[in-house]
Structure formats: structure tokens, C-alpha cells
Motif scaffolding. Structure first.
Motif, PDB file in Angstrom:
ATOM      1  N   ILE A  53       5.559 -10.904  13.012  1.00 43.74           N
ATOM      2  CA  ILE A  53       5.938 -10.632  14.401  1.00 43.74           C
ATOM      3  C   ILE A  53       4.898  -9.745  15.068  1.00 43.74           C
ATOM      4  N   ILE A  54       4.489  -8.678  14.384  1.00 43.50           N
ATOM      5  CA  ILE A  54       3.510  -7.756  14.975  1.00 43.50           C
ATOM      6  C   ILE A  54       2.146  -8.429  15.119  1.00 43.50           C
ATOM      7  N   GLY A  55       1.705  -9.138  14.073  1.00 46.44           N
ATOM      8  CA  GLY A  55       0.410  -9.815  14.141  1.00 46.44           C
ATOM      9  C   GLY A  55       0.365 -10.884  15.215  1.00 46.44           C
ATOM     10  N   GLY A  56       1.451 -11.635  15.353  1.00 44.73           N
ATOM     11  CA  GLY A  56       1.497 -12.659  16.392  1.00 44.73           C
ATOM     12  C   GLY A  56       1.555 -12.065  17.788  1.00 44.73           C
ATOM     13  N   ALA A  57       2.309 -10.986  17.946  1.00 50.03           N
ATOM     14  CA  ALA A  57       2.417 -10.354  19.260  1.00 50.03           C
ATOM     15  C   ALA A  57       1.108  -9.675  19.654  1.00 50.03           C
ATOM     16  N   ALA A  58       0.408  -9.089  18.693  1.00 55.61           N
ATOM     17  CA  ALA A  58      -0.826  -8.375  18.995  1.00 55.61           C
ATOM     18  C   ALA A  58      -1.969  -9.328  19.340  1.00 55.61           C
ATOM     19  N   THR A  59      -2.048 -10.452  18.638  1.00 52.59           N
ATOM     20  CA  THR A  59      -3.174 -11.356  18.858  1.00 52.59           C
ATOM     21  C   THR A  59      -2.818 -12.559  19.710  1.00 52.59           C
ATOM     22  N   VAL A  62      -1.611 -17.939  15.951  1.00 53.93           N
ATOM     23  CA  VAL A  62      -1.003 -18.176  14.643  1.00 53.93           C
ATOM     24  C   VAL A  62      -1.790 -17.482  13.537  1.00 53.93           C
ATOM     25  N   ARG A  63      -3.098 -17.448  13.655  1.00 58.04           N
ATOM     26  CA  ARG A  63      -3.927 -16.814  12.629  1.00 58.04           C
ATOM     27  C   ARG A  63      -3.577 -15.326  12.510  1.00 58.04           C
ATOM     28  N   GLY A  64      -3.401 -14.658  13.623  1.00 54.09           N
ATOM     29  CA  GLY A  64      -3.026 -13.247  13.610  1.00 54.09           C
ATOM     30  C   GLY A  64      -1.656 -13.031  12.985  1.00 54.09           C
ATOM     31  N   ALA A  65      -0.730 -13.955  13.277  1.00 55.76           N
ATOM     32  CA  ALA A  65       0.609 -13.853  12.693  1.00 55.76           C
ATOM     33  C   ALA A  65       0.552 -14.053  11.179  1.00 55.76           C
ATOM     34  N   ALA A  66      -0.274 -14.985  10.715  1.00 60.51           N
ATOM     35  CA  ALA A  66      -0.400 -15.228   9.281  1.00 60.51           C
ATOM     36  C   ALA A  66      -1.036 -14.035   8.571  1.00 60.51           C
ATOM     37  N   ILE A  67      -2.065 -13.462   9.181  1.00 55.87           N
ATOM     38  CA  ILE A  67      -2.706 -12.282   8.588  1.00 55.87           C
ATOM     39  C   ILE A  67      -1.716 -11.120   8.553  1.00 55.87           C
ATOM     40  N   GLY A  68      -0.960 -10.931   9.630  1.00 57.55           N
ATOM     41  CA  GLY A  68       0.055  -9.869   9.669  1.00 57.55           C
ATOM     42  C   GLY A  68       1.134 -10.075   8.621  1.00 57.55           C
ATOM     43  N   ALA A  69       1.547 -11.326   8.420  1.00 53.10           N
ATOM     44  CA  ALA A  69       2.568 -11.621   7.410  1.00 53.10           C
ATOM     45  C   ALA A  69       2.052 -11.305   6.010  1.00 53.10           C
ATOM     46  N   ALA A  71      -0.389  -9.171   5.154  1.00 57.88           N
ATOM     47  CA  ALA A  71      -0.543  -7.715   5.007  1.00 57.88           C
ATOM     48  C   ALA A  71       0.816  -7.046   4.877  1.00 57.88           C
ATOM     49  N   GLY A  72       1.776  -7.486   5.668  1.00 64.22           N
ATOM     50  CA  GLY A  72       3.123  -6.910   5.604  1.00 64.22           C
ATOM     51  C   GLY A  72       3.802  -7.192   4.276  1.00 64.22           C
ATOM     52  N   ALA A  73       3.626  -8.395   3.748  1.00 66.78           N
ATOM     53  CA  ALA A  73       4.238  -8.742   2.464  1.00 66.78           C
ATOM     54  C   ALA A  73       3.654  -7.901   1.342  1.00 66.78           C
ATOM     55  N   ALA A  74       2.340  -7.713   1.352  1.00 62.49           N
ATOM     56  CA  ALA A  74       1.710  -6.907   0.311  1.00 62.49           C
ATOM     57  C   ALA A  74       2.177  -5.455   0.382  1.00 62.49           C
ATOM     58  N   THR A  75       2.210  -4.904   1.583  1.00 62.06           N
ATOM     59  CA  THR A  75       2.654  -3.520   1.746  1.00 62.06           C
ATOM     60  C   THR A  75       4.118  -3.365   1.364  1.00 62.06           C
ATOM     61  N   GLY A  76       4.951  -4.298   1.802  1.00 63.67           N
ATOM     62  CA  GLY A  76       6.378  -4.238   1.472  1.00 63.67           C
ATOM     63  C   GLY A  76       6.636  -4.353  -0.018  1.00 63.67           C
ATOM     64  N   ALA A  77       5.866  -5.188  -0.693  1.00 61.73           N
ATOM     65  CA  ALA A  77       6.023  -5.327  -2.145  1.00 61.73           C
ATOM     66  C   ALA A  77       5.649  -4.036  -2.867  1.00 61.73           C
ATOM     67  N   LEU A  78       4.591  -3.379  -2.392  1.00 61.21           N
ATOM     68  CA  LEU A  78       4.194  -2.108  -3.013  1.00 61.21           C
ATOM     69  C   LEU A  78       5.263  -1.035  -2.814  1.00 61.21           C
ATOM     70  N   VAL A  79       5.804  -0.954  -1.611  1.00 56.87           N
ATOM     71  CA  VAL A  79       6.863   0.022  -1.337  1.00 56.87           C
ATOM     72  C   VAL A  79       8.098  -0.298  -2.167  1.00 56.87           C
ATOM     73  N   GLY A  80       8.477  -1.562  -2.237  1.00 58.71           N
ATOM     74  CA  GLY A  80       9.626  -1.967  -3.040  1.00 58.71           C
ATOM     75  C   GLY A  80       9.439  -1.656  -4.509  1.00 58.71           C
ATOM     76  N   HIS A  81       8.228  -1.854  -5.017  1.00 57.92           N
ATOM     77  CA  HIS A  81       7.948  -1.557  -6.419  1.00 57.92           C
ATOM     78  C   HIS A  81       8.095  -0.058  -6.683  1.00 57.92           C
ATOM     79  N   ALA A  82       7.643   0.756  -5.746  1.00 59.71           N
ATOM     80  CA  ALA A  82       7.791   2.208  -5.894  1.00 59.71           C
ATOM     81  C   ALA A  82       9.262   2.608  -5.901  1.00 59.71           C
TER      82      ALA A  82
END
Length: 143
Positions: A53-59, A62-69, A71-82
């Protein structure tokens, strides 16, 4: 000639908005249909949805939305693992099949331990919250 360009530009912008809307729906549907119960999986789902949502709104594409997704998935997985590691340190590993649920006693807020049958006042514990049986030291959930 000028009119054709304006028509193509309008069509191009509406197509980008359409692609962004379709991608957002796909991400939201994937998040809603996922059955990942681990904190890392849940964090990755939330991160991917927010990142798209943020990547698509900022850019605006679709490419921005995919990059945002991603990056968000990687960050969320790290936080969830912690979070999962922190829970494991506090409660120990989750038993196979999960924690058992307490049984109702008939009195509001009071439940019986699945281990000993001892009655506990769990009125301050949220539904699904963990409680430790004082006799056995094992954890159980409030229904």
C-alpha cells in the motif's frame, strides 16, 4: 495530434491505477487467506500488505508496490521472529497441538485447569491468554 496524446496519457494513468488496485487486492486476499499461525508469518503478512500500500501510494506504479511489499514482508518476518524468540524465552516451547483450554465452571470469570481441575479467577485474562497452573507449572489458555 495533441488530443491523441492527452487521451493516451489519461488511458496510461487509469491503467496504472487499475494495476495498482488489482495488485493491492491480490496482496490483501493473500493476507486474508493465509493461515500462518507463527509470529514470523503473521508479521510478514502484515508487512507485505502495508509495504504494498505504501509503495504503491508513494510511487503510483505496480513496481513500487511490489518493492514495498517485498521490503515490508522481510521486515515483518524479522519482527515476528523476534517476538517468537521472546515468547519462547518467557514461556518455553509451545507443546505439540498447542496449549490446552481451561473448562468453564459455571461461575462468570472462573475456569478449571485442564491439568488439575483447580478453579482459577481468570476474569482479568483476555480470551486465549495464557495462565500457569500453580500445581503443575504448565500453561493453559482461557477460552
Amino acid at each position: 495530434m495533441n488530443r491523441a496524446r492527452n487521451g493516451a496519457t489519461t488511458k496510461s494513468i487509469s491503467m496504472k491505477k487499475y494495476c495498482y488496485a488489482v495488485l493491492s487486492l491480490i496482496v490483501i486476499a493473500a493476507f486474508a487467506l493465509s493461515s500462518c499461525d507463527t509470529p514470523a508469518g503473521t508479521g510478514a503478512g502484515y508487512g507485505a500488505a502495508a509495504g504494498a500500500i505504501i509503495g504503491g501510494a508513494a510511487t503510483g506504479n505496480v513496481r513500487g508496490a511490489a518493492i514495498g511489499a517485498a521490503a515490508g514482508a522481510a521486515t515483518g518476518a524479522l519482527v515476528g521472529h523476534a517476538i517468537a524468540e521472546d515468547r519462547a524465552r518467557a514461556y518455553g516451547p509451545v507443546p505439540p497441538g498447542g496449549y490446552p483450554f481451561a473448562r468453564y465452571t459455571g461461575t462468570p470469570g472462573f475456569f478449571r485447569s485442564p491439568y488439575t481441575g483447580r478453579s482459577y479467577d481468570l476474569s482479568g485474562v483476555p480470551r486465549g491468554g495464557l495462565t500457569r497452573d500453580v500445581d503443575t507449572g504448565q500453561l493453559f489458555r482461557r477460552p
